[in-house]
Design a protein around this motif. Structure first.
Motif, short mmCIF file in Angstrom:
data_model
loop_
_atom_site.label_atom_id
_atom_site.label_comp_id
_atom_site.label_asym_id
_atom_site.label_seq_id
_atom_site.Cartn_x
_atom_site.Cartn_y
_atom_site.Cartn_z
N TYR A 120 -5.32 20.10 -0.01
CA TYR A 120 -5.16 18.66 -0.20
C TYR A 120 -3.73 18.30 -0.57
N CYS A 121 -3.12 17.42 0.19
CA CYS A 121 -1.77 16.94 -0.11
C CYS A 121 -1.87 15.80 -1.10
N ALA A 122 -1.20 15.93 -2.24
CA ALA A 122 -1.25 14.92 -3.29
C ALA A 122 -0.24 13.81 -3.08
N GLY A 123 0.49 13.85 -1.98
CA GLY A 123 1.41 12.77 -1.64
C GLY A 123 2.73 12.77 -2.37
N CYS A 124 3.07 13.86 -3.04
CA CYS A 124 4.33 13.92 -3.78
C CYS A 124 5.44 14.39 -2.84
N ALA A 125 5.69 13.60 -1.82
CA ALA A 125 6.60 14.00 -0.74
C ALA A 125 8.03 14.18 -1.20
N ASP A 126 8.41 13.53 -2.30
CA ASP A 126 9.78 13.67 -2.77
C ASP A 126 10.08 15.11 -3.19
N ILE A 127 9.04 15.88 -3.48
CA ILE A 127 9.23 17.28 -3.88
C ILE A 127 9.45 18.18 -2.67
N SER B 41 0.86 -1.19 0.00
CA SER B 41 0.00 0.00 0.00
C SER B 41 0.89 1.23 0.00
N ALA B 42 0.36 2.34 -0.53
CA ALA B 42 1.17 3.56 -0.64
C ALA B 42 0.30 4.79 -0.45
N HIS B 43 0.76 5.68 0.45
CA HIS B 43 0.06 6.94 0.70
C HIS B 43 0.78 8.13 0.07
N LYS B 44 2.09 7.99 -0.13
CA LYS B 44 2.85 9.09 -0.71
C LYS B 44 3.85 8.54 -1.72
N ASN B 45 4.23 9.40 -2.67
CA ASN B 45 5.08 8.97 -3.78
C ASN B 45 4.50 7.74 -4.46
N MET B 46 3.16 7.69 -4.52
CA MET B 46 2.49 6.50 -5.05
C MET B 46 2.94 6.19 -6.48
N GLU B 47 2.96 7.23 -7.31
CA GLU B 47 3.25 7.01 -8.73
C GLU B 47 4.64 6.41 -8.94
N ASN B 48 5.63 6.93 -8.23
CA ASN B 48 7.00 6.41 -8.37
C ASN B 48 7.07 4.94 -7.98
#
Length: 414
Positions: free
Chosen positions: A332-339, A186-193
């Motif tokens: 809304y946080c889109a979960g792109c935490a790497d940014i 499961s993934a909440h952040k950086n899902m796409e990567n």
């Protein structure tokens, strides 16, 4: 009537209409109440939630998955869900500190034959093979089945680091032992990567990721979904309501009327905004199921009603949701935490903390928010108050006022 009084009355009307319509929109509530009968009561086939293929597994799963933290006292919800065809059940060893798994175990003890029809999923937040073994064994002991259908590593944010060769070997060994049928994360952040990386591996069977009307229109998410579909990975959407991942009004400084307009427009068409958000996800046939927290019968019935309705949303409906997503993006946080996290001068899990705020403000689940926040180290908590967020805020695609929101979250949960 003054503008303020009119706005209040409108809010009260929408709230009342939405609550009254939760179980009755789309299909008559009387049909859903058939499931309240004895164990021998048969629900008509047309009232059973449909199923979809789960990737390359050869298994069909219900398009609605029973999630959330249910307790032993919630046995009727399990029973109702099963009888209505909601036979994909999601849990984790951490949900209620194991209480959710124990509640499932009690259900299977009472209705052992039902286990054959339930697609059972649980998770553990570790990628250490020995810990995975220990946690899986504990989960099996609590739930009392001989195996789980799908086992997830919980909260994967860096697939390259977490989905190692050792994890692959563990998954293959555990499958051979008959303790799990399928494996994923499961993934909440950086899902796409993580999804794009998983699609290259060849041994991931399923992924549960944040996916909703805000995220599904983004190019990177579309590419990630396509890659997983080509790889035969079954996809489960979570966080489909896209509740504010931050204290939205702390972010923008004032309240808007956008949510009321969206809710009002959908109510006029016979369904709630919550149901519309589910339906727009189901319109993507590549999403096998939606995992939704259903802590009471009202929400269960409303979600089932949405799943049974075959009428698609209109293009205007979709545009309305997309416009609303754009208007409220700063909440809304889109979960792109790497940014954002790489742009802060101190160690702070920004996306995670925004998610804690979502549980508190969006879900009204203060206990979960407090438990997660309290698990942060004292160093991280101190960093929240003294970090420089200026560069992170410049880079944030959602334009969240990160510093203001994180400090407010610290204040709310300390």
């Amino acid at each position: 009537m003054s503008g303020k009084e009119g706005n209040f009355s409108r809010r009260r009307f929408i709230k009342t209409a939405g609550s009254a319509g939760l179980g009755s929109t789309l299909i008559p509530l009387s049909f859903l109440k058939l499931a309240h009968g004895s164990s021998s009561t048969k629900v008509p086939e047309q009232m059973i939630v449909p199923a979809r293929p789960f990737g390359k597994t050869g298994i069909n799963v219900s398009i609605l998955s029973l999630g959330g933290v249910l307790k032993t006292s919630d046995q009727l919800i399990f029973r109702q869900a099963f009888k209505l065809g909601v036979t994909y059940w999601d849990t984790a060893d951490s949900y209620g500190w194991g209480k959710n798994e124990k509640a499932i175990g009690e259900y299977f003890t009472k209705f052992p034959d039902d286990r054959k029809k339930v697609f059972l999923v649980t998770k553990a937040a570790t990628s250490d093979p020995q810990k995975l073994t220990d946690k899986l064994n504990s989960s099996l002991q609590r739930m009392k089945p001989s195996h789980v259908d799908l086992y997830f590593i919980h909260h994967v944010s860096d697939a390259k680091k977490q989905l190692t060769d050792e994890v692959k070997s563990w998954a293959e060994k555990t499958k051979a032992e008959g303790k799990i049928r399928f494996f994923g994360f499961s993934a909440h952040k950086n899902m796409e990567n993580s999804m794009l990386e998983a699609a290259k591996l060849g041994w991931i069977d399923g992924i549960m990721m944040s996916y909703n009307y805000r995220l599904m229109v983004k190019g990177k998410m579309k590419r990630a979904v396509d890659a997983c579909v080509k790889a035969g990975i079954g996809l489960t959407a979570m966080k489909t309501q896209a509740a504010f991942s931050a204290n939205f009004y702390a972010s923008i400084g004032s309240e808007t009327d956008d949510a009321l307009k969206v809710t009002e427009s959908f109510l006029k068409k016979g369904y709630t905004a919550e149901q519309a958000k589910l339906k727009v996800v189901w319109e993507n046939p590549d999403i096998a199921s939606i995992c939704s927290a259903m802590p009471n019968m009202t929400i269960l019935q409303a979600n089932v009603a949405a799943a049974l309705n075959e009428k698609n949303l209109s293009e205007n409906d979709k545009q309305r949701l997309e416009k609303y997503a754009h208007q409220t993006a700063p909440g809304y946080c889109a979960g792109c935490a790497d940014i954002c996290e790489s742009a802060v001068n101190l160690d702070i899990p920004i996306s995670d903390i925004l998610r804690f705020s979502m549980y508190n403000h969006g879900y009204g689940d203060r206990d979960t928010a407090l438990n997660l926040f309290n698990a942060l180290s004292t160093v991280v908590k101190a960093n929240i108050l003294k970090a420089d967020y200026s560069i992170a805020e410049q880079y944030c695609p959602q334009k969240i006022k990160i510093g203001k929101v994180l400090k407010k979250t610290h204040e709310d949960l300390s």
